[in-house]
Each structure stands twice: as C-alpha cells, then as structure tokens.
Enzyme design. Structure first.
Site, PDB file in Angstrom:
ATOM      1  N   LYS A   1       0.842  -1.191   0.000  1.00 40.09           N
ATOM      2  CA  LYS A   1       0.000   0.000   0.000  1.00 40.09           C
ATOM      3  C   LYS A   1       0.886   1.253   0.000  1.00 40.09           C
ATOM      4  CE  LYS A   1      -3.598   2.138   2.800  1.00 40.09           C
ATOM      5  NZ  LYS A   1      -4.507   1.985   3.933  1.00 40.09           N
TER       6      LYS A   1
ATOM      7  N   GLU B   1      10.554  -4.523   4.598  1.00 33.88           N
ATOM      8  CA  GLU B   1      10.680  -5.912   4.146  1.00 33.88           C
ATOM      9  C   GLU B   1      10.378  -6.029   2.657  1.00 33.88           C
ATOM     10  OE1 GLU B   1       9.058  -4.842   6.778  1.00 33.88           O
ATOM     11  OE2 GLU B   1       9.191  -6.251   8.463  1.00 33.88           O
TER      12      GLU B   1
ATOM     13  N   GLY C   1      -4.800  -2.213   5.080  1.00 30.83           N
ATOM     14  CA  GLY C   1      -3.997  -3.349   4.622  1.00 30.83           C
ATOM     15  C   GLY C   1      -4.652  -4.695   4.913  1.00 30.83           C
ATOM     16  N   ARG C   2      -5.140  -4.864   6.128  1.00 31.38           N
ATOM     17  CA  ARG C   2      -5.711  -6.170   6.512  1.00 31.38           C
ATOM     18  C   ARG C   2      -7.128  -6.371   5.967  1.00 31.38           C
ATOM     19  NH1 ARG C   2      -4.545  -2.698  10.499  1.00 31.38           N
ATOM     20  NH2 ARG C   2      -6.169  -1.920  11.879  1.00 31.38           N
TER      21      ARG C   2
ATOM     22  N   GLU D   1      -4.396  -6.890  14.841  1.00 26.72           N
ATOM     23  CA  GLU D   1      -3.935  -5.554  14.451  1.00 26.72           C
ATOM     24  C   GLU D   1      -5.112  -4.576  14.554  1.00 26.72           C
ATOM     25  OE1 GLU D   1      -2.240  -4.331  10.423  1.00 26.72           O
ATOM     26  OE2 GLU D   1      -0.398  -4.786  11.501  1.00 26.72           O
TER      27      GLU D   1
ATOM     28  N   HIS E   1      -4.580 -33.541  17.582  1.00 26.67           N
ATOM     29  CA  HIS E   1      -3.461 -34.368  18.030  1.00 26.67           C
ATOM     30  C   HIS E   1      -2.313 -33.526  18.559  1.00 26.67           C
ATOM     31  CE1 HIS E   1      -5.375 -38.007  16.523  1.00 26.67           C
ATOM     32  NE2 HIS E   1      -5.879 -37.190  15.614  1.00 26.67           N
TER      33      HIS E   1
ATOM     34  N   LYS F   1       9.639  -0.684  14.292  1.00 22.09           N
ATOM     35  CA  LYS F   1      10.186  -0.336  12.963  1.00 22.09           C
ATOM     36  C   LYS F   1      11.263   0.729  13.111  1.00 22.09           C
ATOM     37  CE  LYS F   1       6.001  -0.768  10.105  1.00 22.09           C
ATOM     38  NZ  LYS F   1       5.063  -0.021   9.279  1.00 22.09           N
TER      39      LYS F   1
HETATM   40  O1  F6P Z   1       3.269  -3.166   9.776  1.00 23.01           O
HETATM   41  C1  F6P Z   1       1.910  -3.021   9.671  1.00 23.01           C
HETATM   42  C2  F6P Z   1       1.442  -2.777   8.274  1.00 23.01           C
HETATM   43  O2  F6P Z   1       1.296  -1.415   8.057  1.00 23.01           O
HETATM   44  C3  F6P Z   1       0.139  -3.524   8.028  1.00 23.01           C
HETATM   45  O3  F6P Z   1      -0.952  -2.874   8.524  1.00 23.01           O
HETATM   46  C4  F6P Z   1       0.165  -3.675   6.552  1.00 23.01           C
HETATM   47  O4  F6P Z   1      -0.744  -4.640   6.135  1.00 23.01           O
HETATM   48  C5  F6P Z   1       1.606  -4.054   6.338  1.00 23.01           C
HETATM   49  O5  F6P Z   1       2.315  -3.276   7.281  1.00 23.01           O
HETATM   50  C6  F6P Z   1       2.142  -3.821   4.963  1.00 23.01           C
HETATM   51  O6  F6P Z   1       2.053  -2.489   4.567  1.00 23.01           O
HETATM   52  P1  F6P Z   1       2.232  -2.069   3.044  1.00 23.01           P
HETATM   53  O7  F6P Z   1       1.145  -2.705   2.267  1.00 23.01           O
HETATM   54  O8  F6P Z   1       2.153  -0.572   3.033  1.00 23.01           O
HETATM   55  O9  F6P Z   1       3.579  -2.558   2.594  1.00 23.01           O
END
Ligand code: F6P
Length: 540
Positions: free
Chosen positions: A207, A213, A268-269, A354, A385, A505
């Site tokens: 987003k 990452e 995002g979620r 979240e 199990h 972060k």
């Molecule tokens: O670290 C939290 C977050 O902002 C989530 O809410 C989101 O889904 C994820 O990181 C990834 O964010 P982006 O889509 O901006 O890379």
C-alpha cells in the site's frame, strides 16, 4: 456515544447476569431446552451458524444486543457504509465494502463516487490476469510467464496467500505461485531457487511502497532478475506493482501502466479483495474472483440489514466480547476443518489483533476493560493431536470457532465423513465432557477417574457451509471483518489504525546502522550487549 463502556446500563445488567450464569453447565442448558440446538442457530446467506454450545441464555443474547445498541453499533455501521472518516487517527474512511459493491451503487468519499474507480481497477486486473493466463504476456526473452511471486507483507501478503491456498482447487495448475514476505533472505532464496527468471513475474504489493521488508525483497528480486537476464530493460516485463503510491512505484522502475491502484480508505488487513488480490485473480481467473466479491457483498448486506439477534457477524462479535470481557478468556481459537483453509488462522491473526489490539478509546482515554483477545488456530483434525488436550482438560477456557463444509472438494473414500464426524464430535466433547458417573459405569478404576474426567462446559461455535467456493470464502472473510468491527464498537476503540507497529520499525532502522558501524551504543545494557554479540562475527 459514551466511551464509558463499563458505565452503560447494559454492561451493568450483564455483570449481574454473568454472576448468575457463570457456573451453569451446558449439559443443564441443553437438558432444560430440548430445542436449544435448533433454536440457537442462524441460517443466512448460505451459512449455518450454530451458537447453541455457548455459555449463554436468551437473556445473555438479549443483553449483549442491548449493549451493542447502547454502544451505537447501528450508527457506527451506517457511518462506515456511508464512507464517514471513522478511522479518526488517520482521518480516513473505512470502505473495504466499496471493493465488492455492485457497479450501480454510489459511495462518496470527499465528494467523489469511488465505485467507478474500483470497477476500473478490477477491469484492468482482469485484463492483465487474462493475458498471463492465456500466455499472451511475454517476458523479456519472449517466453510466457509461468511463475508468479507476490512480494508483500502483512495485509499485502496474508490475505492473497491465504486466499490462494483456500481456492487452490480453482486455480490454473500450470502456473506456480509463491509468496515472499519475510525480510529473512531465506524467504526470497527459497522462493526463486528452482525458477527460471525469464518465466517469472514479480508482483510488488505494498500500500505504502515504503515497507522495509517488501522494498528490500523487491530490490533483491530486481537485482536477481537483471543479473540473470543481463538487462535493466527486463524489469518492465517482469515487475508489476499494487500500491497507492505511484511516485515510489515509478521510482522503482515499474511502468505506471502496470500499477494496480487502491486507495487510502482500504486498510492493509482489509485489502485482499482489492488489487492486492491480483495474484489470486491470476490463479483463479476473473470469474471466480468476481464470485468471491459477490460473496463478500452478500455478507456486507446481511451485516447491514439483518436484526442484531439474527446477524451472523454481530453474533460472532458478541460471543467473542462475552468471553473476553466476562469470562476473562485471553485467547480464542479458530479451527477450520478444511485443509485448504490452513492459512486462515494466520490471516485472522492480523485481521483481529492488528485491528483490536488497542489500549485507548477513540477519544484517547485508557480503557479500564480488556480489548481484543489473542487469536490462534490450526486446521482440524491436526489440532486434535496437538493442542486439543488443553482445550478439553486444561485450566484455561478457550472459546473455539469451528469451520466446516458439507461437501468436499476432493471426495475420496470416506475421508470427508471422518473429517466431519471429528469436528462435530469435538464440539460435543467440549460442551458435555465425560462425568465421573459415566466413567464408573464403564468400569474405569477409581484412581484413574480424575485423569479421565472431562469437565465439559467449554464453548464452541460451528460455522457450517455447503462447500468451499470463491463465494463462500468471500462470505467467511467478511463475516470475520464485521465481527471485528462489532467488537471494536463495543470497546469504543479504533479498529482501523496500527500505531503499535511503529516503534519496533523505528528502532530497527536505528539498530541496523549500529550493527555495521562501530559507534558507541546508548541503549539499555541488554540491547547494547546483543548488538555487540552480533558485531563480534560481523566486524566493521
Ligand atoms: O506493519 C503493519 C502494516 O502497516 C500492516 O498494517 C500492513 O498490512 C503491512 O504493514 C504492509 O504495509 P504495506 O502494504 O504498506 O507494505
């Protein structure tokens, strides 16, 4: 709406009611009402929700609905559907429902109807997915794309990955899909180690297009591709983006024509049904993707219109609230009895935790009650199990949601009967247990009886559907989205921000330079020592 949950009349009544029913056993509730199993269930939008094995009475439900009403659930729901900026800390509307609304609806954000934009992106996704599926999209060397790698994390990974796994049955098997999220270099290395770069497409899903990452993995992917194919020119045919940030997408070298847009009013979620689902659409095709959207929409309409006592997401949310705030349950388990749903609990963890892992109200006041529980789970029967022992005989009360389907996608022998017999049996065993008398009658020796007794009275909710289809998956996800919303309204918190991820972060940004530079450290003694320990094998 008052923010003082514990001052509402319904809360006070619930407290009193709880003290009366907290020790009542499900065995007695079922004995007193032989119709309980068919009375305390709702069949709507193709789902069968049996909530009779919960520690509630009609009065509990009535009071919980009353509390929801006093907390303004109906108004808050209307505000969300209207596009009001209910995500107050980010001053944003919360409109994932617009992603699946029919073409002829109008939903206004800042004076603009967003539905045509949503439809335009869907059409663009469909065109692109069709090109990949029909081998019309060619890589730099002229070969068709065989491998699709989604690079993203959090909502930009968990949703599409879960949905791809859930709907694999409907996917084009000649294509290979992988999901890279972790900044651990192993994730990328393992994802590409057996793939030909000239047949590989990367979808960079973010987003913000700034997430550490994702951008690290995307740069690594870019370097891998350019090195193997020997030209920067290859990037255009092997990278597309899903984002709200065109500037950064262009800076990365992705042609903006190959960017699939979404908007700041999609969290995002809550984004798997936006362009973030591009990998899924390539896998299952446009038609199935649109069926999934219509499943989402059916649940949205049900949530919007059904009376609270008959409203599936509301009921699920009220039950979660009841155990969290009255029985003091710290966790809640979700156990899908369908192997395709094996990533569903992981997806739900972000959606629920979240969203509702918050400690202040919308007005910024510290809450004096518990908010979101820990969600966890694994597919059945595997869980039986491993951790079910604790569910049956441990000292903790863990409400469980079971998810099952009447018809298997892969009918072989009597597998499905066995699967379904197990999920039904678990609900029964948890609720009714096994008494000392029953064990004695079976001839179990006295000394063994305490070990073999099952106390029962352990709540579970069964969500039964006909078959795992794209439409059903849409309904299930929307069911939980709106259950999370309902709980957030009861707690008076903002379910749509996530400030809690920021501190870690920022600290990581600082520490990453300290790992490679020999400068003085000014953290606490533990953090300093850990950094030095790492530096020992990575001298600068
Ligand atoms: O670290 C939290 C977050 O902002 C989530 O809410 C989101 O889904 C994820 O990181 C990834 O964010 P982006 O889509 O901006 O890379």
């Amino acid at each position: 709406m008052t923010n003082l949950l514990t001052q509402t009349p319904a809360w006070k009544e619930l407290q009193q009611h709880y003290s009366q029913i907290k020790d009542v056993h499900l065995r007695d509730l079922f004995q007193q009402d032989p119709q309980r199993g068919t009375r305390l269930r709702v069949q709507a939008v193709g789902l069968y929700l049996d909530y009779s094995k919960n520690r509630i009475t009609d009065e509990t439900l009535h009071l919980l609905c009353e509390l929801a009403h006093q907390r303004g659930l109906e108004e808050r729901r209307a505000a969300m559907f209207r596009g009001d900026p209910i995500n107050v800390t980010e001053r944003r509307a919360v409109l994932h429902i617009a992603l699946r609304t029919p073409k002829d609806t109008r939903i206004m954000v800042n004076g603009q109807d967003v539905v045509p934009q949503v439809q335009a992106v869907l059409d663009k996704m469909a065109k692109f997915a069709g090109q990949i599926r029909k081998k019309a999209w060619r890589g730099y060397t002229g070969k068709p794309i065989k491998n699709i790698i989604n690079i993203g994390i959090g909502g930009s990974d968990l949703g599409p990955y879960m949905a791809y796994e859930a709907l694999k049955f409907y996917s084009l098997r000649e294509l290979c899909f992988r999901f890279v999220s972790n900044v651990d270099g192993t994730a990328f290395t393992e994802a590409v180690c057996d793939l030909a770069p000239e047949e590989t497409l990367f979808i960079v899903s973010s987003k913000s297009f700034t997430t550490l990452e994702t951008m690290t993995n995307a740069q690594t992917a870019r370097a891998w591709l350019v090195e193997k194919l020997g030209s920067e020119q290859a990037v255009r045919q092997h990278f597309v983006a899903v984002s709200t940030n065109e500037k950064e997408v262009t800076r990365f070298g992705i042609d903006p024509a190959n960017m699939f847009e979404f908007w700041d009013w999609v969290g995002g979620r809550y984004s798997m049904d936006s362009a973030i689902g591009l990998s899924l659409m390539i896998a299952i095709g446009e038609e199935h993707f649109r069926q999934m959207l219509s499943g989402f929409h059916e649940m949205d309409e049900h949530f919007r219109k059904a009376p609270l006592e008959q409203n599936l997401p509301v009921l699920l949310g009220l039950l979660a609230f009841w155990y969290n705030n009255f029985f003091g349950c710290q966790t809640s388990a979700v156990i899908p009895y369908d192997f395709y749903l094996h990533r569903f609990p992981a997806f739900l963890q972000q959606l629920t935790m979240e969203s509702n892992g918050k400690r202040v109200t919308l007005a910024g006041e510290a809450v004096d009650y518990q908010t979101g529980p820990v969600y966890w789970g694994e597919p059945g029967t595997n869980g039986q199990h491993s951790f079910f022992q604790l569910l049956h005989q441990g000292t903790k009360l863990v409400p469980c949601d079971f998810i099952a389907f009447r018809k298997p996608l892969n009918p072989i022998g009597n597998h499905h009967d066995l699967l379904i017999a197990n999920v039904i049996a678990q609900g029964e065993a948890l609720a009714f247990g096994k008494t000392e008398e029953e064990l004695k009658a079976e001839g179990v020796p006295d000394w063994l009886i305490p070990h073999r007794t099952f106390p029962g009275n352990r709540p579970s909710t069964m969500i039964f559907a006909d078959q795992l289809t794209p439409r059903t998956l849409g309904k299930l996800v929307a069911l939980y989205e709106h259950s999370v919303f309902t709980q957030g309204v009861l707690w008076g918190i903002n379910s749509f921000d996530q400030w809690g991820v920021e501190l870690g972060k920022a600290l990581a940004q600082r520490i990453v330079t300290e790992l490679s530079e020999n400068e003085d450290l000014s953290h606490d003694s533990s953090t300093n020592a850990l950094i030095r320990y790492y530096r020992d094998v990575h001298p600068s």
